[in-house]
Design a protein around this motif. Structure first.
Motif, PDB file in Angstrom:
ATOM      1  N   TRP A  28      17.463  22.494   6.366  1.00  0.00           N
ATOM      2  CA  TRP A  28      17.221  21.041   6.307  1.00  0.00           C
ATOM      3  C   TRP A  28      15.780  20.711   6.609  1.00  0.00           C
ATOM      4  O   TRP A  28      15.195  19.835   5.964  1.00  0.00           O
ATOM      5  CB  TRP A  28      18.158  20.315   7.279  1.00  0.00           C
ATOM      6  CG  TRP A  28      19.580  20.267   6.771  1.00  0.00           C
ATOM      7  CD1 TRP A  28      20.669  20.830   7.336  1.00  0.00           C
ATOM      8  CD2 TRP A  28      20.012  19.609   5.587  1.00  0.00           C
ATOM      9  NE1 TRP A  28      21.778  20.586   6.578  1.00  0.00           N
ATOM     10  CE2 TRP A  28      21.410  19.832   5.491  1.00  0.00           C
ATOM     11  CE3 TRP A  28      19.361  18.879   4.594  1.00  0.00           C
ATOM     12  CZ2 TRP A  28      22.155  19.349   4.444  1.00  0.00           C
ATOM     13  CZ3 TRP A  28      20.123  18.377   3.572  1.00  0.00           C
ATOM     14  CH2 TRP A  28      21.512  18.613   3.483  1.00  0.00           C
ATOM     15  N   ALA A  41      13.940  21.596   3.541  1.00  0.00           N
ATOM     16  CA  ALA A  41      14.230  20.648   2.469  1.00  0.00           C
ATOM     17  C   ALA A  41      13.466  19.358   2.690  1.00  0.00           C
ATOM     18  O   ALA A  41      12.946  18.760   1.744  1.00  0.00           O
ATOM     19  CB  ALA A  41      15.730  20.369   2.410  1.00  0.00           C
ATOM     20  N   VAL A  51      10.020  19.915   1.484  1.00  0.00           N
ATOM     21  CA  VAL A  51       9.958  19.977   0.016  1.00  0.00           C
ATOM     22  C   VAL A  51      10.052  18.583  -0.587  1.00  0.00           C
ATOM     23  O   VAL A  51       9.235  18.168  -1.409  1.00  0.00           O
ATOM     24  CB  VAL A  51      11.092  20.879  -0.525  1.00  0.00           C
ATOM     25  CG1 VAL A  51      11.213  20.745  -2.040  1.00  0.00           C
ATOM     26  CG2 VAL A  51      10.830  22.317  -0.148  1.00  0.00           C
ATOM     27  N   ILE A  52      11.060  17.826  -0.166  1.00  0.00           N
ATOM     28  CA  ILE A  52      11.267  16.503  -0.757  1.00  0.00           C
ATOM     29  C   ILE A  52      10.110  15.576  -0.434  1.00  0.00           C
ATOM     30  O   ILE A  52       9.602  14.867  -1.294  1.00  0.00           O
ATOM     31  CB  ILE A  52      12.588  15.893  -0.239  1.00  0.00           C
ATOM     32  CG1 ILE A  52      13.779  16.790  -0.622  1.00  0.00           C
ATOM     33  CG2 ILE A  52      12.790  14.488  -0.800  1.00  0.00           C
ATOM     34  CD1 ILE A  52      14.060  16.834  -2.083  1.00  0.00           C
ATOM     35  N   ALA A  63       7.216  16.505  -2.460  1.00  0.00           N
ATOM     36  CA  ALA A  63       7.392  16.131  -3.863  1.00  0.00           C
ATOM     37  C   ALA A  63       7.167  14.644  -4.045  1.00  0.00           C
ATOM     38  O   ALA A  63       6.464  14.201  -4.963  1.00  0.00           O
ATOM     39  CB  ALA A  63       8.795  16.514  -4.343  1.00  0.00           C
ATOM     40  N   LEU A  64       7.754  13.877  -3.117  1.00  0.00           N
ATOM     41  CA  LEU A  64       7.556  12.437  -3.223  1.00  0.00           C
ATOM     42  C   LEU A  64       6.087  12.083  -3.087  1.00  0.00           C
ATOM     43  O   LEU A  64       5.564  11.242  -3.818  1.00  0.00           O
ATOM     44  CB  LEU A  64       8.374  11.724  -2.147  1.00  0.00           C
ATOM     45  CG  LEU A  64       9.888  11.700  -2.399  1.00  0.00           C
ATOM     46  CD1 LEU A  64      10.617  11.097  -1.204  1.00  0.00           C
ATOM     47  CD2 LEU A  64      10.189  10.903  -3.658  1.00  0.00           C
ATOM     48  N   LEU A  67       1.505  18.546  -3.154  1.00  0.00           N
ATOM     49  CA  LEU A  67       2.124  19.569  -4.002  1.00  0.00           C
ATOM     50  C   LEU A  67       2.108  20.912  -3.298  1.00  0.00           C
ATOM     51  O   LEU A  67       3.071  21.683  -3.342  1.00  0.00           O
ATOM     52  CB  LEU A  67       1.396  19.656  -5.344  1.00  0.00           C
ATOM     53  CG  LEU A  67       1.922  20.756  -6.270  1.00  0.00           C
ATOM     54  CD1 LEU A  67       3.289  20.379  -6.793  1.00  0.00           C
ATOM     55  CD2 LEU A  67       0.964  21.044  -7.396  1.00  0.00           C
ATOM     56  N   THR A  98       4.884  21.119  -0.927  1.00  0.00           N
ATOM     57  CA  THR A  98       6.148  21.341  -1.619  1.00  0.00           C
ATOM     58  C   THR A  98       6.302  22.792  -2.031  1.00  0.00           C
ATOM     59  O   THR A  98       7.351  23.419  -1.823  1.00  0.00           O
ATOM     60  CB  THR A  98       6.217  20.451  -2.867  1.00  0.00           C
ATOM     61  OG1 THR A  98       6.085  19.104  -2.477  1.00  0.00           O
ATOM     62  CG2 THR A  98       7.528  20.660  -3.592  1.00  0.00           C
ATOM     63  N   LEU A  99       5.244  23.353  -2.623  1.00  0.00           N
ATOM     64  CA  LEU A  99       5.353  24.709  -3.150  1.00  0.00           C
ATOM     65  C   LEU A  99       5.565  25.701  -2.019  1.00  0.00           C
ATOM     66  O   LEU A  99       6.357  26.642  -2.138  1.00  0.00           O
ATOM     67  CB  LEU A  99       4.109  25.062  -3.959  1.00  0.00           C
ATOM     68  CG  LEU A  99       3.968  24.216  -5.245  1.00  0.00           C
ATOM     69  CD1 LEU A  99       2.687  24.562  -5.970  1.00  0.00           C
ATOM     70  CD2 LEU A  99       5.166  24.428  -6.145  1.00  0.00           C
ATOM     71  N   VAL A 132       9.092  25.418  -1.047  1.00  0.00           N
ATOM     72  CA  VAL A 132       9.962  26.120  -1.982  1.00  0.00           C
ATOM     73  C   VAL A 132       9.951  27.616  -1.689  1.00  0.00           C
ATOM     74  O   VAL A 132      10.982  28.302  -1.763  1.00  0.00           O
ATOM     75  CB  VAL A 132       9.521  25.831  -3.429  1.00  0.00           C
ATOM     76  CG1 VAL A 132      10.247  26.728  -4.410  1.00  0.00           C
ATOM     77  CG2 VAL A 132       9.784  24.386  -3.761  1.00  0.00           C
ATOM     78  N   ILE A 181      12.346  28.121   0.884  1.00  0.00           N
ATOM     79  CA  ILE A 181      13.699  28.097   0.331  1.00  0.00           C
ATOM     80  C   ILE A 181      14.063  29.453  -0.240  1.00  0.00           C
ATOM     81  O   ILE A 181      15.169  29.972  -0.048  1.00  0.00           O
ATOM     82  CB  ILE A 181      13.800  27.011  -0.758  1.00  0.00           C
ATOM     83  CG1 ILE A 181      13.600  25.609  -0.199  1.00  0.00           C
ATOM     84  CG2 ILE A 181      15.148  27.090  -1.482  1.00  0.00           C
ATOM     85  CD1 ILE A 181      14.729  25.113   0.634  1.00  0.00           C
TER      86      ILE A 181
END
Lengths: 635, 216, 102
Positions: free
Chosen positions: B50, B53, B56-57, B60-61, B76, B79-80, B83, B86
């Motif tokens: 979580w 996540a 990441v979210i 991304a936003l 970005l 986010t990457l 990921v 993840i």
């Protein structure tokens, strides 16, 4: 070589046509020797077919001695529902035609070597002659209506191409078009007739159709209509009233072509067709009467027109039309024998006359009789052979035409009203009259054109040979009617024993008819001689004597004008209506209107295209979302 | 060209500001997650998931919504890297490594260079396109469909497997050898194409040999 | 033990966010960034399935590798094009490049 291999006859000239048409520039002498060699082969084979045929000959032409040889399937739908086979059929009529076509074609080709010497498109000319021979022989031996129709159009095409051989000359091109279109009018009738017969019998095979018709399987009215339509095709091809107008104009072609196609062979295709169906015509007397009276009218009309025509070839053309009328009269009274016999003899003496006229034209570069005269001293051979042909045409005894014309007159007297006989006999006398006029004006008297006369020279051997041969045939061909001659040649009897409808026919001269006809001819010849052999001015006297009649004849009964007027008023009027419809409704409203409507929408809708990639991407994404929703929803 | 790069001081400012924003956003979530973990409502891996996540979210936003291009590019990166985390959680270290190397290293640097060579320095703040509402609608539909599909399907209780380096290498270079070669060729061609595309053509050089210097 | 759905939902959300970015952004560079987000979402999806459903063959993971590689190539190429456009037109905004229009 028997009747089974008869397909070889058209195949040989067809192959030669392809070779010459493709390679005439490479072949020495344009390939004329190839065409002549091929025709010699065909003639020999034709004679072999004749020998084979008379060996197996048993009886009437409709019965067993006909030989229907299946060649191959062309189209076959649902077994026999719709079948077109290439099959050949040989009977007495076909054999007669084979002999006539191959001999005359050979003569004409040999003659053409001299006549066409040095012409442009020399090789193409011989290719066309070969093509014509192939088509004509196909027509003759075809056992099938569709194949017959194919060959029918093939000879029409050959005729068109050869009439328009000098297409640089406007009149020749016009004449070719006229011939093609006029015969096409008749051909439509023929095609409809073929389809009607197929509808009634379910077959294209000629023998099947004839048997069905004789067995009464076709309603009488239906059959009458079909037969009259077939005769329409025959009338177009054989230049019968009212479709005769093309044949005089067809003389624009080279003279040997006129001899072969427009005198001896192609134009008798109509006679051949009606003769083929004569057993059926015997069943429907109305159709037969149509044949009879059309033939009679044509014979009389053409003979009168021939009386005033000044172009030597056109006189012969009218004579041809007239003689074809004689043949149709014979068919109209039910005498296949007389018709085919006249066809047989006519082919020889008429091609002789045409070749003779070609010789005159070759020598003097003139073809108007007013410009000729006195040529008998300059062209003795041509004059002699031409006179022999003329005597045969006029029906003077011992020459070929006498026998056949006498036969026709006799049959007419037996099978038609007296008035018809009188009219026909009168026409025969007229024939003698215009023939005399032609001979006298061309070969006797004083030369009217000094220059042309002085430069005249006798034709080369290649032209003289056919003339002599044909003159001999024109003299003796009539004797085949006699039993003794027929037996001596190995047949069962005379011509009448070979070609007949129901039963053999022994040739015998009816003294009264023969004497009457001969006397009429001789009187006509004497009259013509007395009238035309004098001073040149006398030839013009007819115009003063009856100017209205003369004008009527010279203008060909105003039929051409009538047709022209009809075409101008009706066809062109209709064409204008159609053109208006096409221009306004189809083009401006339909095509342009549609285009303008679409153009208008395009003008408005083009602003949808912003050219910005994000917009396109969004549209794509919306589509994707819609499809995804749809897929997810239906799952 | 060098003077078009962001100055270290600017980087500092961006990083500090970004950290403050991230901390303000992330702290409540972190607190909630920690509470849940301590109350044994979620397991330790889930806690990590979580957290990851969220990164990441949020990244991304940020990448999609931030008006400053440089900020978006930095988001970005977050986010990457998230990921990559993840991938680690999915027990696939190799992919995670590649993700960090290729994306975190290569692609991001490339993007930043692209920004600098275009309009980053002159006008870092950009406005978005006019089709935002439609874009939002379509994206919601697509995302909603995916989410619905995932929830709709019955996956059962699946157990994740650990993919070892060795097994991965064997599979990649034995069974997928030809695709690997093809990919290599593709990369080669793509980079050559990028080079050819981006370099000045000769006549441009001749026409404006000093253009670049004049602009800088 | 993390449920599989969590990863899938994450990838779906990531994909949708990237999708929105592609459609909404003007700058070509930002569109590229959004595309990278979408690709990341797809890669997560691949790896998730490989790990949970295909533990023997894990073809999905290898595909994720290819996706990453192709994405790298794509970024390189796209940046080349963007640079070219920028040099020609002094802009990297896609909606100012509209010569395709009527």
């Amino acid at each position: 070589m028997g009747m089974e291999q008869v397909w070889l006859l058209p195949a040989i000239p067809a192959g030669i046509f392809v070779v010459i048409a493709l390679f005439s520039r490479i072949l020495p002498r344009g390939g004329d020797w190839l065409a002549i060699l091929g025709l010699i082969t065909v003639t020999v084979l034709g004679v072999l077919v004749l020998i084979d045929f008379q060996g197996s000959f048993t009886g009437g032409h409709f019965d067993a001695h006909g030989n229907n040889v299946f060649a191959f399937d062309w189209i076959r739908v649902a077994d026999d529902f719709f079948a077109i086979e290439f099959s050949t059929f040989v009977d007495a009529i076909a054999v007669t035609m084979i002999v006539v076509v191959s001999i005359v074609a050979l003569m004409v080709m040999v003659y053409s070597v001299g006549y066409m010497h040095g012409e442009a498109r020399y090789g193409w000319y011989f290719a066309l002659l070969s093509f014509f021979t192939a088509a004509m022989l196909t027509l003759v031996v075809s056992g099938n209506m569709i194949l017959l129709y194919l060959a029918w159009e093939g000879v029409g095409l050959a005729s068109y191409l050869l009439i328009g051989f000098y297409w640089e000359r406007r009149t020749a091109a016009e004449a070719a078009k006229k011939a093609f279109i006029t015969t096409r009018i008749g051909d439509v009738g023929l095609l409809i007739g073929i389809i009607l017969l197929w509808r009634a019998t379910g077959s294209f095979d000629i023998q099947t159709i004839i048997e069905a018709a004789r067995a009464g399987a076709i309603g009488e009215t239906y059959l009458t209509v079909s037969m009259i339509l077939l005769f329409a095709g025959a009338a177009g091809k054989s230049a019968q009233f009212p479709l005769h107008v093309w044949l005089p104009d067809a003389m624009e072609g080279p003279t040997p072509v006129s001899a072969l196609i427009h005198a001896a062979t192609m134009v008798v295709a109509g006679v051949y067709l009606v003769a083929r169906f004569s057993p059926v015509y015997a069943e429907v007397l109305i159709a037969r009467d149509v044949v009879l009276y059309i033939g009679l009218l044509t014979a009389l009309m053409a003979a009168t027109m021939g009386l005033v025509e000044s172009d030597i070839k056109r006189v012969l053309a009218y004579s041809t039309v007239s003689q074809l009328g004689f043949m149709f009269v014979a068919l109209g009274v039910g005498s296949v024998t007389a018709a085919m016999f006249h066809l047989f003899t006519h082919a020889f003496f008429k091609s002789l006359l045409f070749l003779g006229s070609g010789s005159v034209i070759h020598a003097t570069e003139q073809q108007t009789v007013e410009q000729l005269g006195g040529l008998r001293r300059k062209l003795p051979l041509t004059a002699t052979t031409f006179t022999i042909g003329s005597l045969a045409l006029a029906g003077v005894p011992i020459f070929a035409g006498f026998f056949s014309k006498d036969e026709i007159l006799l049959e007419t007297l037996k099978g038609a009203p007296l008035a018809a006989y009188v009219a026909l006999a009168f026409t025969a006398a007229l024939t003698a009259l215009y023939t005399t006029r032609l001979v006298v004006l061309t070969f006797f008297g004083e030369p009217r054109n000094r220059h042309a006369h002085e430069h005249a020279h006798e034709a080369p051997t290649s032209m003289a040979g056919p003339l002599v041969l044909l003159a001999a045939l024109a003299t003796v061909a009539g004797f085949v009617a006699l039993d003794g001659v027929g037996k001596a040649l190995g047949f069962a009897g005379g011509f009448g024993e070979l070609v007949f409808l129901e039963e053999g026919h022994h040739f015998k001269l009816d003294p009264a008819v023969a004497f009457g006809a001969t006397a009429a001819s001789l009187v006509a010849i004497a009259l013509g001689w007395a009238y035309w052999s004098g001073a040149a001015e006398r030839a013009a006297r007819a115009r003063r004597w009856a100017p209205e009649l003369h004008a009527l004849l010279v203008n060909r009964y105003y039929l051409d004008n009538l047709y022209q007027a009809a075409i101008d008023r009706v066809v062109l009027g209709l064409a204008r209506v159609v053109a208006w419809f096409d221009k306004r409704i189809i083009n401006e409203t339909g095509v342009d209107g549609g285009a303008q409507t679409i153009g208008y929408f395009g003008l408005r809708l083009k602003f949808l295209q912003t050219g910005r990639i994000p917009n396109y991407a969004l549209a794509m994404a919306v589509g994707l979302a819609a499809i995804a929703l749809l897929a997810f929803g239906t799952q | 060209m060098l003077d078009r790069l962001p100055l270290p001081s600017q980087f500092d400012r961006i990083i500090v500001q970004g950290s403050i924003v991230a901390g303000m956003l992330g702290t409540p979530i972190l607190v909630v997650l920690l509470a849940l973990l301590l109350l044994s409502r979620i397991s330790a891996p889930e806690f990590v998931f979580w957290l990851d996540a969220t990164v990441v979210i949020a990244g991304a936003l940020g990448a999609v919504l931030l008006r400053n291009i440089v900020h978006a590019a930095l988001a970005l990166i977050a986010t990457l890297l998230g990921v990559a985390g993840i991938f680690l959680l999915l027990a696939n270290e190799f992919i995670a490594l590649v993700q960090v190397l290729v994306y975190g290293g290569g692609v991001t640097i490339l993007l930043l260079f692209g920004l600098m060579l275009t309009n980053a320095q002159d006008e870092p703040v950009v406005s978005d396109g006019s089709q935002k509402p439609f874009a939002f609608g379509v994206a919601v539909i697509i995302g909603g469909l995916f989410i619905a599909a995932v929830i709709d399907a019955n996956w059962g209780a699946r157990v994740p497997a650990v993919v070892s380096f060795t097994a991965f290498g064997e599979r990649l270079f034995r069974d997928f050898l030809i695709p690997v070669i093809l990919i290599a060729i593709l990369l080669d061609i793509a980079l050559s194409g990028a080079f050819v595309n981006a370099r000045r053509s000769r006549d441009e050089d001749e026409m404006a040999p000093t253009g670049g210097e004049a602009r800088s | 033990m993390i449920p599989m759905e969590n990863f899938l939902l994450l990838s779906a959300v990531l994909f949708a966010i990237g999708f929105y970015g592609v459609l909404a952004r003007r700058s070509a560079i930002l569109i590229l960034i959004s595309v990278e987000l979408m690709l990341a979402g797809v890669a997560i999806n691949f790896v998730t399935f490989a790990t949970y459903l295909d533990s023997q063959a894990f073809s999905g993971a290898i595909f994720a590798l290819f996706v990453i590689t192709v994405a790298a190539a794509e970024v390189g190429l796209a940046l080349g094009i963007v640079l070219r456009i920028f040099r020609e037109r002094q802009t990297a905004n896609v909606d100012e490049v509209d010569t395709l229009k009527w």
